[in-house]
Design a protein around this motif. Sequence first.
Motif, PDB file in Angstrom:
ATOM      1  N   LYS A  40       0.833  -1.206   0.000  1.00 12.76           N
ATOM      2  CA  LYS A  40       0.000   0.000   0.000  1.00 12.76           C
ATOM      3  C   LYS A  40       0.860   1.245   0.000  1.00 12.76           C
ATOM      4  CE  LYS A  40      -4.729   0.137   1.109  1.00 12.76           C
ATOM      5  NZ  LYS A  40      -5.516  -0.881   1.798  1.00 12.76           N
ATOM      6  N   ILE A  41       1.900   1.232   0.895  1.00 14.83           N
ATOM      7  CA  ILE A  41       2.781   2.393   0.973  1.00 14.83           C
ATOM      8  C   ILE A  41       3.455   2.625  -0.373  1.00 14.83           C
ATOM      9  CG2 ILE A  41       4.926   3.273   1.995  1.00 14.83           C
ATOM     10  CD1 ILE A  41       4.028   1.818   4.589  1.00 14.83           C
ATOM     11  N   ARG A  42       3.947   1.511  -0.961  1.00 16.40           N
ATOM     12  CA  ARG A  42       4.590   1.631  -2.259  1.00 16.40           C
ATOM     13  C   ARG A  42       3.626   2.194  -3.292  1.00 16.40           C
ATOM     14  NH1 ARG A  42       7.519  -3.833  -3.047  1.00 16.40           N
ATOM     15  NH2 ARG A  42       5.482  -4.292  -2.275  1.00 16.40           N
ATOM     16  N   MET A  43       2.377   1.719  -3.214  1.00 17.75           N
ATOM     17  CA  MET A  43       1.400   2.178  -4.191  1.00 17.75           C
ATOM     18  C   MET A  43       1.161   3.681  -4.058  1.00 17.75           C
ATOM     19  SD  MET A  43      -2.393   0.804  -4.887  1.00 17.75           S
ATOM     20  CE  MET A  43      -3.288   2.107  -4.119  1.00 17.75           C
ATOM     21  N   TYR A  44       1.036   4.136  -2.799  1.00 18.42           N
ATOM     22  CA  TYR A  44       0.771   5.571  -2.638  1.00 18.42           C
ATOM     23  C   TYR A  44       1.977   6.414  -3.023  1.00 18.42           C
ATOM     24  CZ  TYR A  44      -3.907   4.802  -1.103  1.00 18.42           C
ATOM     25  OH  TYR A  44      -5.223   4.459  -1.112  1.00 18.42           O
ATOM     26  N   LEU A  45       3.187   5.875  -2.771  1.00 17.33           N
ATOM     27  CA  LEU A  45       4.387   6.580  -3.244  1.00 17.33           C
ATOM     28  C   LEU A  45       4.356   6.679  -4.776  1.00 17.33           C
ATOM     29  CD1 LEU A  45       7.344   5.262  -1.064  1.00 17.33           C
ATOM     30  CD2 LEU A  45       6.443   7.586  -1.178  1.00 17.33           C
ATOM     31  N   GLY A  46       4.008   5.574  -5.386  1.00 15.07           N
ATOM     32  CA  GLY A  46       3.906   5.552  -6.845  1.00 15.07           C
ATOM     33  C   GLY A  46       2.884   6.555  -7.343  1.00 15.07           C
ATOM     34  N   LEU A  47       1.750   6.603  -6.629  1.00  7.44           N
ATOM     35  CA  LEU A  47       0.704   7.540  -7.033  1.00  7.44           C
ATOM     36  C   LEU A  47       1.154   8.978  -6.888  1.00  7.44           C
ATOM     37  CD1 LEU A  47      -2.602   6.022  -5.724  1.00  7.44           C
ATOM     38  CD2 LEU A  47      -1.922   6.472  -8.066  1.00  7.44           C
ATOM     39  N   ALA A  48       1.909   9.238  -5.803  1.00 12.15           N
ATOM     40  CA  ALA A  48       2.425  10.595  -5.614  1.00 12.15           C
ATOM     41  C   ALA A  48       3.322  10.956  -6.786  1.00 12.15           C
ATOM     42  CB  ALA A  48       3.185  10.692  -4.297  1.00 12.15           C
ATOM     43  N   ALA A  49       4.181   9.996  -7.180  1.00 12.34           N
ATOM     44  CA  ALA A  49       5.065  10.236  -8.325  1.00 12.34           C
ATOM     45  C   ALA A  49       4.236  10.520  -9.569  1.00 12.34           C
ATOM     46  CB  ALA A  49       5.968   9.027  -8.561  1.00 12.34           C
TER      47      ALA A  49
END
Lengths: 312, 301
Positions: B29-38
């Motif tokens: 989830k954290i990775r996904m939200y980081l990806g989304l921020a990018a």
Amino acid sequence: MAVTELDTVVAQTATDKRRVKTTSKEVWTARWLLLPAVLFLILLTQIPFLTTVGYSTIRWNLLYPNDRGFTWFKNYGTALSSGDLWPSIVATVVITALAVVFSLLFGMIFALLLNRQFRGRAVARTLMITPFLIMPAASALIWKYSMFDTNIGILNWLSRTLHLPVISWSTEHPLLAVIIVLTWEFTPFMMLILLAGLQGQDTGILEAAQVDGAGPWRIFTWITLPHLRMYVEIGVLLGAVIIIQVFDPIAILTKGTGGTKTLAYLLYERAFIGLDVGQAAAYGVITVVLTIIVATIALRTLFKVFMAGGSR
Amino acid sequence: MTTATTTATPTSGRTEAQEIHFKSDRNAKIRMYLGLAALVIWGLAPFYWMVVTAFRDVGYTFDTTPWPTHVTLDNFTTAFSTDRGNHFGAALVHSVIIGVLTTAVALLVGVFASYALARLDFPGKYAVLGVILGASMFPGVALVSPLFQMFSNFGWLTGANYQALIIPNISFALPLTIYTLTAFLSEMPWELEESARIDGCTPGQAFRKIMLPLAAPGLFTTAILAFISSWNEFLLAAQFSTKSTQTVTVAIANFTGAQPHQEPYTAVMAAGTIVTVPLIIMVLIFQRAIVSGLTAGGVKG
């Protein structure tokens, strides 16, 4: 002329395939319905192209309007020996290849992200698409000023904040600047195509693989990637066909300096700055031939998809 | 008892597995939200910076604070002012006229063609499709020079000859229109048309009264895409437009600033905001239709 050609093709296929159950009245309806569109497209793309082929064999510079005559293939000879053609073919290939590869890579990452369920997915997807729909001339300007500029650009604001040297991107690294802008513009294009592929994936197989203990990376490389192969092909080919012809970012960012003089820009320069109609036409024919090579492969792949979808 | 112990081990084992699963889930989830921020930064940063600069006072152009400071609307006035020979307001009107007419013609011609492609089975269908797709891949830049000669012979390259821009634009919008519409039309419930014909409608009536209203969303999406393609066109517009038909793309690329010999940063950014932000808003409103249209045109199946 080309229309009659097409009609004979249609007629031939008609006699070849007697098993077609359509009535002849319906066939004629279809022809009449298609006629305006096909006629228009042929008139506007093929006639000017034939004119270009004609122009490419004459000596005609608008600066010397009285010196005009037939020269066979001299324009092509000049194009090959002038020393402009090869660098511009290299520029076209380098820019197209790198922009396609980078946008495919980023497009894949974003497509995988957007393929998941989360709140605000629709909004995220939409925001992601905008770079592709925005006026390319405006996006080139936005990048020129708000990203690359030495005074007000974000990139240089970042490097100043991090105490790194300030770089004038569009003059010091023009090739890179053009590739960055094109990558930004075409990532959404690739993302949309790949996302369509991902959403057509059979979730049952994915679940089965997960139950069998396959990790996400394994699932991606063994199941998702092979499934996406055709979509990747389409993305690469269509992207390449469009990027080969790209003109706006080069005209606005670099004006063809620093190894960014692509065939499209070179041809434009010859025609409208050099005013050499014959020379420009020769470059035009070369550009068309290069595009046709890529486009033929693209069309073949697209047809496979259209046939598969249309047979329903 | 024995059953209890035997069941106890797997349960605890499962909770452990669940624990691991939960942790990896949270990491994912954290990775996904980081990806989304990018993703959001990637998509929006250039626009954000543009808007911030557009609203900043000219005197503070080089103030690179990442959030709005010295907010003013002056840049928009500068963008629209004609003192420096910019005709941005007029160019907006020209682009709209060209875009609307291009869309109307492309849609009209395109509906007939796509109906035939989607609905009727006839020999040579794929030859026609090939011609249409092939035309869409034809490099526009190779057409500029011959069209220029042709149009200047017609006397179209002076004054308010909008057709010099509309006609080539139609040839770019038409393939797009045809394959988007064909994809839409082949998904439609054509049984309805047949039943209407059985009930005594002529084919034309059946299409007009039953199918056209059903096809409205598809037509609308196609219209948006066709309009965008015309609105964005730069290469031909740069050569064929005159002072009285100059398009927004050309106007914005030739912008000159409030002071001579000064890069017109803020005014260009204001002009950029005017041409891009409405489109972003429109895309957000009609996002579902646009995404389906783009995907239908690109990859059908």
